[in-house]
Enzyme design. Structure first.
Site, mmCIF file in Angstrom:
data_model
loop_
_atom_site.group_PDB
_atom_site.id
_atom_site.type_symbol
_atom_site.label_atom_id
_atom_site.label_comp_id
_atom_site.label_asym_id
_atom_site.label_seq_id
_atom_site.Cartn_x
_atom_site.Cartn_y
_atom_site.Cartn_z
ATOM 1 N N ASP A 57 10.478 -9.767 -10.533
ATOM 2 C CA ASP A 57 10.338 -8.997 -9.296
ATOM 3 C C ASP A 57 9.717 -9.795 -8.156
ATOM 4 O O ASP A 57 9.619 -9.283 -7.033
ATOM 5 C CB ASP A 57 9.484 -7.746 -9.537
ATOM 6 C CG ASP A 57 10.239 -6.646 -10.274
ATOM 7 O OD1 ASP A 57 11.488 -6.666 -10.248
ATOM 8 O OD2 ASP A 57 9.579 -5.780 -10.870
ATOM 9 N N LYS A 112 6.231 -1.698 -4.692
ATOM 10 C CA LYS A 112 7.629 -1.310 -4.545
ATOM 11 C C LYS A 112 7.925 -0.046 -5.338
ATOM 12 O O LYS A 112 7.232 0.320 -6.291
ATOM 13 C CB LYS A 112 8.574 -2.436 -4.977
ATOM 14 C CG LYS A 112 8.517 -2.806 -6.473
ATOM 15 C CD LYS A 112 9.452 -2.011 -7.371
ATOM 16 C CE LYS A 112 9.413 -2.518 -8.811
ATOM 17 N NZ LYS A 112 10.085 -1.613 -9.770
#
Length: 300
Positions: free
Chosen positions: A137, A13
């Site tokens: 996350d 990401k």
């Protein structure tokens, strides 16, 4: 369907924006972010076993019970009550200590893969609940795509796909410790506070220039990553509309609206950095790409 093994691709990401907006009652930092998965993948192969093992070919990441993949496997079996095991092999491509959620991608890929391997039929909500106990996350790494993420990563809102663009990502020679980056933020503060609301609206309007104009990373100023300014300068000199650090660092990325310019930036950065990537946005989280049935030829 009973599978002997599955292979999962789990994307890294980038933070299109990251702001620290306060402190939560539990003492954690209250974050507001726009996050985007990219087509830089961890490759994870899971094989049925009576035991639990992890192999990381070519990686220096420690193999122990603190590894997110191991935590994910243990959490999955605990949640489902399955008396089973798994042999995990992870081919790491995402840089370590980069702010790109490589460890979270590993955990998410293991959860998705085990769900398929053992036919557990857990929902995305259940997988995210398990993932939240592994790392902040991990729920986003499971969902993937483009998201507005708040709190400590537990409040997610899926957004339309990011406008078409290319990302050039460069990993400096030295990584950043996330706890140390936040500790420096607490001491130093930051002059940068991106407009995440404006960035969300720009994504909804498919306005890449607006996405870039509203970007920023409140941790960049205090990350301690001394190579960030030089990488950003190179990216901008080769046509990046925006350049900034991702997460708590140390990886730096630029957003390009022209692929030729992006390729030029890659060539320039490869003169000084070993890990440079040309990437596209992806529209989802980990996906199973190979399934091996019992008795099938060439079982992995």
């Amino acid at each position: 369907m009973q599978y002997r093994s599955v292979t999962v691709l789990a994307p890294a990401k980038l933070n299109l924006s990251l702001d620290v907006v306060g402190t939560l009652p539990n003492g954690y930092h209250d974050l507001d972010m726009v996050m985007q998965t990219i087509d830089l993948y961890e490759k994870i192969t899971l094989r049925r076993s009576n035991d639990l093992s992890l192999t990381l070919p070519g990686s220096f990441v420690p193999v122990n019970d603190k590894n997110t993949a191991v935590k994910a496997a243990l959490a999955f079996f605990d949640y489902t009550g399955l008396l089973a095991g798994v042999d995990m092999t992870i081919y790491k491509r995402v840089p370590v200590r980069a702010g790109m959620a490589g460890g979270s991608a590993d955990a998410a890929g293991v959860l998705v893969g085990l769900n398929e391997l053992y036919g557990a039929h857990l929902s995305m909500s259940e997988l995210c609940a398990i993932g939240a106990g592994i790392g902040a996350d991990v729920p986003f790494a499971l969902l993937g795509g483009t998201c507005r993420v708040r709190g400590v990563g537990d409040l997610m809102k899926a957004l339309p796909p990011c406008p078409d663009c290319r990302f050039v990502v460069a990993m400096p020679s030295v990584g950043v410790s996330t706890p140390e980056a936040f500790a420096r933020y607490d001491m130093m503060g930051s002059p940068v506070h991106p407009d995440c609301e404006a960035q969300e609206q720009a994504i909804r309007d498919c306005n890449l220039a607006g996405v870039c104009a509203a970007g920023g990373n409140a941790l960049e100023h205090c990350s301690g990553a001394v190579e960030t300014p030089a990488i950003c300068k190179t990216l901008r000199e080769h046509g990046a509309v925006m350049a900034q650090m991702t997460g708590s660092g140390a990886a730096v990325f630029g957003i390009f609206d022209d692929e030729n310019a992006a390729r030029s930036a890659v060539a320039a950065l490869k003169n000084g950095y070993k890990q440079v990537y040309l990437c596209k946005p992806t529209h989802g989280g980990p996906r199973v790409t190979v399934r091996r049935l019992f008795g099938a030829k060439n079982n992995a």
